[in-house]
Design a protein around this motif. Structure first.
Motif, PDB file in Angstrom:
ATOM      1  N   ILE A 183      46.876  39.798  39.848  1.00 43.23           N
ATOM      2  CA  ILE A 183      47.655  40.461  40.189  1.00 43.23           C
ATOM      3  C   ILE A 183      48.369  41.755  40.532  1.00 43.23           C
ATOM      4  N   TYR A 184      48.760  40.820  39.055  1.00 44.82           N
ATOM      5  CA  TYR A 184      50.174  42.148  38.367  1.00 44.82           C
ATOM      6  C   TYR A 184      49.209  43.722  38.801  1.00 44.82           C
ATOM      7  N   LEU A 185      48.457  44.013  38.078  1.00 43.14           N
ATOM      8  CA  LEU A 185      47.640  45.190  37.912  1.00 43.14           C
ATOM      9  C   LEU A 185      47.836  45.652  39.306  1.00 43.14           C
ATOM     10  N   VAL A 186      46.835  44.884  40.273  1.00 41.55           N
ATOM     11  CA  VAL A 186      47.294  45.027  41.518  1.00 41.55           C
ATOM     12  C   VAL A 186      48.291  45.346  41.812  1.00 41.55           C
ATOM     13  N   LEU A 187      49.628  44.661  42.065  1.00 40.18           N
ATOM     14  CA  LEU A 187      50.127  44.939  42.523  1.00 40.18           C
ATOM     15  C   LEU A 187      51.158  46.480  42.024  1.00 40.18           C
ATOM     16  N   ASN A 188      51.279  46.355  40.697  1.00 40.77           N
ATOM     17  CA  ASN A 188      52.104  48.266  40.315  1.00 40.77           C
ATOM     18  C   ASN A 188      50.833  49.203  40.690  1.00 40.77           C
ATOM     19  N   LYS A 189      50.037  48.998  40.860  1.00 34.70           N
ATOM     20  CA  LYS A 189      48.793  50.314  41.364  1.00 34.70           C
ATOM     21  C   LYS A 189      49.409  50.398  43.201  1.00 34.70           C
ATOM     22  N   ILE A 190      49.259  49.319  43.881  1.00 31.11           N
ATOM     23  CA  ILE A 190      49.363  49.875  45.384  1.00 31.11           C
ATOM     24  C   ILE A 190      51.276  50.311  45.052  1.00 31.11           C
ATOM     25  N   ALA A 191      52.254  49.770  44.473  1.00 37.36           N
ATOM     26  CA  ALA A 191      53.676  49.693  44.722  1.00 37.36           C
ATOM     27  C   ALA A 191      54.013  51.225  43.740  1.00 37.36           C
ATOM     28  N   VAL A 192      53.415  51.612  43.150  1.00 38.18           N
ATOM     29  CA  VAL A 192      53.109  52.859  42.738  1.00 38.18           C
ATOM     30  C   VAL A 192      53.699  54.384  43.582  1.00 38.18           C
ATOM     31  N   PHE A 193      52.223  53.430  44.009  1.00 45.17           N
ATOM     32  CA  PHE A 193      51.704  54.589  45.379  1.00 45.17           C
ATOM     33  C   PHE A 193      52.309  55.126  46.309  1.00 45.17           C
ATOM     34  N   PHE A 194      52.944  53.588  46.608  1.00 42.24           N
ATOM     35  CA  PHE A 194      54.539  53.862  48.053  1.00 42.24           C
ATOM     36  C   PHE A 194      55.755  54.065  47.609  1.00 42.24           C
ATOM     37  N   ILE A 195      55.795  53.969  45.912  1.00 38.37           N
ATOM     38  CA  ILE A 195      57.309  54.428  45.482  1.00 38.37           C
ATOM     39  C   ILE A 195      57.065  55.684  45.352  1.00 38.37           C
ATOM     40  N   ILE A 196      55.590  57.041  45.058  1.00 36.59           N
ATOM     41  CA  ILE A 196      55.614  57.936  45.259  1.00 36.59           C
ATOM     42  C   ILE A 196      55.692  58.529  46.410  1.00 36.59           C
ATOM     43  N   CYS A 197      54.868  57.982  47.606  1.00 40.29           N
ATOM     44  CA  CYS A 197      54.990  58.694  48.971  1.00 40.29           C
ATOM     45  C   CYS A 197      56.840  59.101  49.248  1.00 40.29           C
ATOM     46  N   PHE A 198      57.380  57.298  48.746  1.00 36.63           N
ATOM     47  CA  PHE A 198      59.150  57.846  49.863  1.00 36.63           C
ATOM     48  C   PHE A 198      59.597  59.194  48.341  1.00 36.63           C
ATOM     49  N   VAL A 199      59.411  58.997  47.455  1.00 36.38           N
ATOM     50  CA  VAL A 199      60.080  60.098  46.660  1.00 36.38           C
ATOM     51  C   VAL A 199      59.755  61.680  47.083  1.00 36.38           C
ATOM     52  N   LEU A 200      58.615  61.898  46.947  1.00 38.35           N
ATOM     53  CA  LEU A 200      58.232  62.797  47.762  1.00 38.35           C
ATOM     54  C   LEU A 200      59.450  63.372  49.441  1.00 38.35           C
ATOM     55  N   GLN A 201      58.822  62.501  50.573  1.00 39.76           N
ATOM     56  CA  GLN A 201      59.692  62.189  52.198  1.00 39.76           C
ATOM     57  C   GLN A 201      61.197  62.126  50.850  1.00 39.76           C
ATOM     58  N   TYR A 202      62.037  62.098  50.647  1.00 37.34           N
ATOM     59  CA  TYR A 202      63.382  61.228  50.317  1.00 37.34           C
ATOM     60  C   TYR A 202      63.651  62.685  50.188  1.00 37.34           C
ATOM     61  N   GLY A 203      62.776  63.080  48.611  1.00 37.48           N
ATOM     62  CA  GLY A 203      63.244  64.499  47.962  1.00 37.48           C
ATOM     63  C   GLY A 203      63.014  65.884  48.172  1.00 37.48           C
ATOM     64  N   LEU A 204      61.942  66.006  49.363  1.00 39.26           N
ATOM     65  CA  LEU A 204      61.915  66.914  50.120  1.00 39.26           C
ATOM     66  C   LEU A 204      62.235  67.110  50.978  1.00 39.26           C
ATOM     67  N   ILE A 205      62.987  66.203  52.249  1.00 36.41           N
ATOM     68  CA  ILE A 205      62.631  66.304  53.469  1.00 36.41           C
ATOM     69  C   ILE A 205      64.618  66.146  53.369  1.00 36.41           C
ATOM     70  N   ASP A 206      64.758  65.013  52.952  1.00 42.72           N
ATOM     71  CA  ASP A 206      66.835  64.460  52.502  1.00 42.72           C
ATOM     72  C   ASP A 206      67.466  64.996  52.036  1.00 42.72           C
TER      73      ASP A 206
END
Length: 346
Positions: A183-206
């Motif tokens: 579960i730790y490995l799975v959560l780690n892989k999925i959390a990274v995806f959502f963090i990257i998506c947020f950072v891209l949107q927040y950094g480039l747009i906001d």
């Protein structure tokens, strides 16, 4: 790269591979039409980044899920199969929001002007009529793929259940520790995806290139990837000092996401931004996943030194051997010496 072997593995990965290719074609067409519609002076406004960034995230989501599917069938990880299905459902929600954002952006652009009172787009060209069908087709196609992946994952989890049971020798305590590790490995892989998506949107747009916040925000991308890799490394080798450092980093990332969510819900300049609903979607999802990852990382830390390390080190070979045992043809003769013996799951 690992290649699927069984029929259900090919179906599962094939669905997600086809989804990635179709979404790439759709998003490439939309971006091409967008570039033909806008004028070079559109870079003067923040909204000019919305369509390219969100289209890139849409494709990134599909290709990331596809590679996760290869990882899931390679390690025969039932938890990752479930996470992939949930992530694809999130991609469906994102594609629906993308349709609304695209429509609002295109409707607002023709009336806007730059400092010289020049239009930002070609007012003679009705781009929405060209791309509306593709914008509708995207969530429909992702929705169908999501349903298909759920059905395929159900078949796969039945194939993998026995192999996973055999890999931990059927011991209940070991199974519990092994499940926490997975579960730790799975959560780690999925959390990274959502963090990257947020950072891209927040950094480039906001934030939109405003220093020093833009540099610090985009610097989170390599830091997040390195943290994920370090987390995989230390939990396999049971390095307590490094695991403590990873846990502290998770706490810092949680604090950062909380601060951004509060800001986006506030009344300041950062709260008044285009694509705010998508940013909140990614930020809140990443926050929930990080909290769960933090809990699992602490559980893994507690489990260090309890006999799980050798199982993790040899897990791939054991799981494969168990799986091949499970997939032997039904007409294979049963050994004579076991005819009257009891079935052993050890």
């Amino acid at each position: 790269m690992y290649r699927p072997k069984s029929k259900h593995e090919w179906i599962f990965c094939g669905i997600l591979g086809a989804q990635a290719l179709i979404i790439l074609a759709i998003e490439a067409f939309i971006l091409a039409e967008w570039q033909l519609w806008v004028h070079p002076n559109i870079i003067q406004i923040t909204a000019s980044y919305i369509v390219p960034v969100e289209s890139a995230i849409m494709f990134f989501a599909c290709i990331y899920v596809f590679f996760l599917s290869l990882d899931a069938v390679h390690h025969r990880n039932n938890m990752l199969l479930l996470a992939i299905c949930v992530s694809n459902a999130c991609a469906l929600a994102f594609s629906i929001l993308l349709y609304r954002n695209m429509k609002e952006t295109i409707n607002e652009m023709p009336s806007q002007r730059d400092g010289m009172n020049q239009p930002l787009v070609d007012p003679e060209r009705n781009i929405w009529t060209l791309i509306q069908g593709f914008q509708i087709a995207s969530p429909i196609f992702i929705g169908l793929c999501t349903l298909a992946t759920w059905a395929s994952a159900f078949q796969l989890q039945k194939e993998y259940a026995w192999a996973i049971y055999r890999s931990v020798q059927g011991d209940s305590d070991t199974r519990s520790r092994y499940l926490t590790y997975e579960i730790y490995l799975v959560l780690n892989k999925i959390a990274v995806f959502f963090i990257i998506c947020f950072v891209l949107q927040y950094g480039l747009i906001d934030v939109h290139f405003e220093q020093p916040e833009f540099g610090l925000t985009m610097g989170l991308l390599p830091v997040t990837l390195l943290l994920m890799i370090l987390g995989f490394y230390v939990v396999r080798l049971e390095r307590k000092f490094l695991m403590t450092f990873v846990i502290v980093c998770y706490l810092a990332m949680i604090a950062y996401l909380l601060s951004r969510i509060i800001i986006l819900y506030g009344h300041g300049i950062r709260a008044n931004t285009a694509g705010k609903d998508m940013m909140l979607l990614f930020a809140i999802t990443a926050l929930v996943l990080l909290v769960l990852t933090l809990v699992c990382s602490i559980r893994c830390f507690v489990n260090f030194g309890h006999g799980l390390k050798p199982i993790i080190a040899g897990k791939d070979e054991k799981v494969r051997d168990s799986f091949h045992f499970h997939s032997i043809g039904g007409h294979a003769p049963f050994p004579i010496e076991h005819t009257n013996g009891r079935l052993s799951l050890a």
